[in-house]
Motif scaffolding. Structure first.
Motif, short mmCIF file in Angstrom:
data_model
loop_
_atom_site.label_atom_id
_atom_site.label_comp_id
_atom_site.label_asym_id
_atom_site.label_seq_id
_atom_site.Cartn_x
_atom_site.Cartn_y
_atom_site.Cartn_z
N PRO A 29 60.54 9.22 60.95
CA PRO A 29 60.00 9.43 59.60
C PRO A 29 60.99 10.12 58.66
O PRO A 29 60.99 9.88 57.46
CB PRO A 29 58.77 10.31 59.82
N ASP A 30 61.86 10.97 59.22
CA ASP A 30 62.81 11.70 58.38
C ASP A 30 64.22 11.09 58.43
O ASP A 30 65.21 11.78 58.27
CB ASP A 30 62.86 13.16 58.81
N ALA A 31 64.30 9.76 58.60
CA ALA A 31 65.60 9.08 58.66
C ALA A 31 66.38 9.34 57.38
O ALA A 31 65.83 9.39 56.29
CB ALA A 31 65.40 7.59 58.86
N ARG A 32 67.67 9.52 57.54
CA ARG A 32 68.54 9.81 56.40
C ARG A 32 68.65 8.60 55.48
O ARG A 32 68.54 7.46 55.90
CB ARG A 32 69.92 10.20 56.90
N ALA A 33 68.90 8.86 54.22
CA ALA A 33 68.98 7.81 53.21
C ALA A 33 70.11 6.82 53.51
O ALA A 33 70.02 5.65 53.17
CB ALA A 33 69.18 8.43 51.83
N ASP A 68 66.78 9.53 66.80
CA ASP A 68 67.91 9.43 65.88
C ASP A 68 69.22 9.79 66.58
O ASP A 68 69.23 10.16 67.75
CB ASP A 68 67.68 10.30 64.64
N HIS A 69 70.31 9.69 65.84
CA HIS A 69 71.62 9.98 66.41
C HIS A 69 71.77 11.44 66.81
O HIS A 69 72.48 11.74 67.78
CB HIS A 69 72.73 9.58 65.41
N ALA A 70 71.12 12.35 66.11
CA ALA A 70 71.21 13.77 66.48
C ALA A 70 70.67 13.98 67.89
O ALA A 70 71.26 14.71 68.69
CB ALA A 70 70.46 14.63 65.47
N ALA A 71 69.56 13.32 68.22
CA ALA A 71 68.98 13.43 69.56
C ALA A 71 69.93 12.83 70.60
O ALA A 71 70.12 13.38 71.68
CB ALA A 71 67.62 12.76 69.61
N MET A 72 70.54 11.69 70.26
CA MET A 72 71.49 11.06 71.19
C MET A 72 72.71 11.95 71.39
O MET A 72 73.23 12.06 72.50
CB MET A 72 71.89 9.67 70.69
N ASP A 73 73.17 12.61 70.33
CA ASP A 73 74.31 13.52 70.44
C ASP A 73 74.01 14.71 71.35
O ASP A 73 74.92 15.29 71.93
CB ASP A 73 74.73 14.03 69.05
#
Length: 103
Positions: A29-33, A68-73
């Motif tokens: 829901p909070d995906a970056r623009a 998201d990518h932050a979780a994957m990182d």
């Protein structure tokens, strides 16, 4: 003996039907623009050398899940293996490798 032989043929065939070959990963829901327009596409077939228990349920629940990518990182989801040690890091792929437009 015949039942065992039939089971070894039937069970993998049923699993192949039950498991989607490709799966769209929903956007958080909070995906970056600046997130790619295309949702990421996961291919079970591209990972078929692994068995289900490599990822389920430790890295992924057996339900569609947004991440998201932050979780994957942080080593979660795809980043659990794609950490530059076990498999190429998520960040080493071109965006289009995973973010494939719908055809």
């Amino acid at each position: 003996m015949v039942l065992v032989a039939l089971a070894t043929i039937a069970i993998p065939s049923l699993l192949a039907v039950a498991i989607p070959a490709r799966l769209r990963i929903p956007r958080t829901p909070d995906a970056r623009a600046f997130a790619p327009a295309a949702l990421a596409l996961f291919s079970h077939r591209g990972h078929e050398s692994l068995r289900c228990f490599h990822c389920h349920p430790s890295l992924f629940p057996q339900a569609r899940l947004a991440f998201d990518h932050a979780a994957m990182d942080r080593g979660r989801y795809c980043g659990g293996c794609h950490d530059a040690r076990r498999a190429p890091a998520v960040s080493s792929y071109a965006c289009e490798s995973c973010h494939v437009p719908t055809k």
